[in-house]
Design an enzyme around this catalytic site. Sequence first.
Site, PDB file in Angstrom:
ATOM      1  N   CYS A  50      87.670 -14.585  18.622  1.00 28.46           N
ATOM      2  CA  CYS A  50      87.774 -15.280  19.907  1.00 28.46           C
ATOM      3  C   CYS A  50      88.648 -16.523  19.817  1.00 28.46           C
ATOM      4  O   CYS A  50      89.172 -16.991  20.831  1.00 28.46           O
ATOM      5  CB  CYS A  50      86.390 -15.648  20.426  1.00 28.46           C
ATOM      6  SG  CYS A  50      85.471 -16.764  19.346  1.00 28.46           S
ATOM      7  N   GLN A 114      80.674 -17.701  10.266  1.00 27.40           N
ATOM      8  CA  GLN A 114      80.998 -16.374  10.793  1.00 27.40           C
ATOM      9  C   GLN A 114      82.383 -15.889  10.402  1.00 27.40           C
ATOM     10  O   GLN A 114      82.596 -14.697  10.181  1.00 27.40           O
ATOM     11  CB  GLN A 114      80.918 -16.389  12.320  1.00 27.40           C
ATOM     12  CG  GLN A 114      79.515 -16.271  12.868  1.00 27.40           C
ATOM     13  CD  GLN A 114      79.538 -16.344  14.379  1.00 27.40           C
ATOM     14  OE1 GLN A 114      79.517 -17.422  14.955  1.00 27.40           O
ATOM     15  NE2 GLN A 114      79.595 -15.202  15.013  1.00 27.40           N
ATOM     16  N   GLN A 118      84.143 -12.132   9.406  1.00 26.59           N
ATOM     17  CA  GLN A 118      85.201 -11.521  10.221  1.00 26.59           C
ATOM     18  C   GLN A 118      86.435 -11.244   9.371  1.00 26.59           C
ATOM     19  O   GLN A 118      87.113 -10.221   9.548  1.00 26.59           O
ATOM     20  CB  GLN A 118      85.530 -12.440  11.392  1.00 26.59           C
ATOM     21  CG  GLN A 118      84.399 -12.556  12.400  1.00 26.59           C
ATOM     22  CD  GLN A 118      84.593 -13.712  13.372  1.00 26.59           C
ATOM     23  OE1 GLN A 118      85.169 -14.745  13.037  1.00 26.59           O
ATOM     24  NE2 GLN A 118      84.099 -13.547  14.596  1.00 26.59           N
ATOM     25  N   GLY A 187      76.399  -8.434  25.293  1.00 29.58           N
ATOM     26  CA  GLY A 187      77.026  -8.097  24.022  1.00 29.58           C
ATOM     27  C   GLY A 187      75.947  -7.861  22.979  1.00 29.58           C
ATOM     28  O   GLY A 187      74.768  -8.177  23.199  1.00 29.58           O
ATOM     29  N   ALA A 188      76.339  -7.340  21.838  1.00 35.20           N
ATOM     30  CA  ALA A 188      75.354  -7.101  20.777  1.00 35.20           C
ATOM     31  C   ALA A 188      75.968  -7.324  19.401  1.00 35.20           C
ATOM     32  O   ALA A 188      75.475  -6.809  18.402  1.00 35.20           O
ATOM     33  CB  ALA A 188      74.798  -5.681  20.887  1.00 35.20           C
ATOM     34  N   GLY A 189      77.047  -8.097  19.361  1.00 31.55           N
ATOM     35  CA  GLY A 189      77.710  -8.391  18.092  1.00 31.55           C
ATOM     36  C   GLY A 189      77.051  -9.546  17.364  1.00 31.55           C
ATOM     37  O   GLY A 189      75.992 -10.055  17.760  1.00 31.55           O
TER      38      GLY A 189
END
Length: 423
Positions: A50, A114, A118, A187-189
């Site tokens: 993002c 995070q 990623q 969302g579900a990430g």
Amino acid sequence: MTLLALGINHKTATVEVREQVAFTPVQLEKALTELRALSVVHEAAVLSTCNRTELYCVVDDAGEQPVLAWLSRFHDLRIEQLTRCAYHYHEGEAARHLMRVAVGLDSMVLGEPQILGQLKDAYQFARTHKGLGGELERLFQHTFAVAKQVRTETAIGENPVSVAYAAVSMASHIFDDFSRATALLIGAGETIELVARHLFDAGVGSLIVANRTRERAERVAGSINAQAISLDEIPDALAKADIVISSTAAPLPILGKGMVERALKKRRYRPVFMVDIAVPRDIEPQVGELSDVFLYTVDDLQEVIEENRRHRQVAAEQAETLIEQGVEHWQHERRIRSAGDLIRRYRGYGDELRAASEAQALAQLARGEDPEKVVSRLAKQLANKLMHGPTLKLREASGAQRQDLIKAAEALLLDPSAPSRDS
């Protein structure tokens, strides 16, 4: 060939530009295949989150501009628009940038954990789809080792704060009593999982998790006693929600102004706090024009993020030192590998000369020539062939007054222990 890191991030581009340059999951394979197919690109990996879109490539020396041109074509952007907000790093600077990204020093939230996950996903995707060669493979592995060292030896990861935490922290300033609030998470990430956990720990009254596939929503909802719904059920859930936080990989907005207006009417215009963490955005910007909606994007979380940055500054300085050591080590190992390649090529050249001279000598012996003369001729021919190239280069260097090359040749070609002709 050159190591290249090229991209945009939250510091160089607005969310409007970032969402245009972001790669959706379904685009990634096509993007990596196209990028890798460029004649100037030998290895490639794509990182898209993002807050950043970055390309890590091994390219020809003039490869930067073709890569930038490809990125603008892929996203149908004018190259001038992209050039204004794009950055690029080469060689050691590219390696340093990757390491800073991996430990969260280049993140909006300093030290956020995070991004390392990623980055590992981007590495694995590139590896699976044949984007990596030896150069990027070694760089990524070294980067992960440095990131682990930074997390172990500094406080950069203590009390981890993320964009998810910043969003919940902002909500806590608006709602005095979380226990009476209903939160809708879309969302579900990983980001939504973090948001859900932070809200649950803060004592939010009820949680609803919406996702394109209900099974994934149920996976997130299961551990926090939340309700799982599909995207089709969002309009009804929206009417109940005091807090809406969205982070999906959808290419188009999920919440439009009309849908939110209808929900507000059902709520009798009780205010709603919304945070859109997604890039591209999940919530139409026009939703923010509604008087009973407080809409924020990732760029609006800066105040919470800056507070976090101040607390972690000492750890960040320690991390920078470890990264510098990591870059130096990577460059040292790279130089050693480079010398190894040269040594292998030079030994191969010597073996070719030896084999040719040996074949010629064996043929002469087979014809019955005098062995002593054959051996003498073999030794002389082999010595002349080995010395011919360096001799020519030394004469050229002398004529050009390249004393640096002459000194290097003296160190490389002459055995200091061998007696000189004058002794």
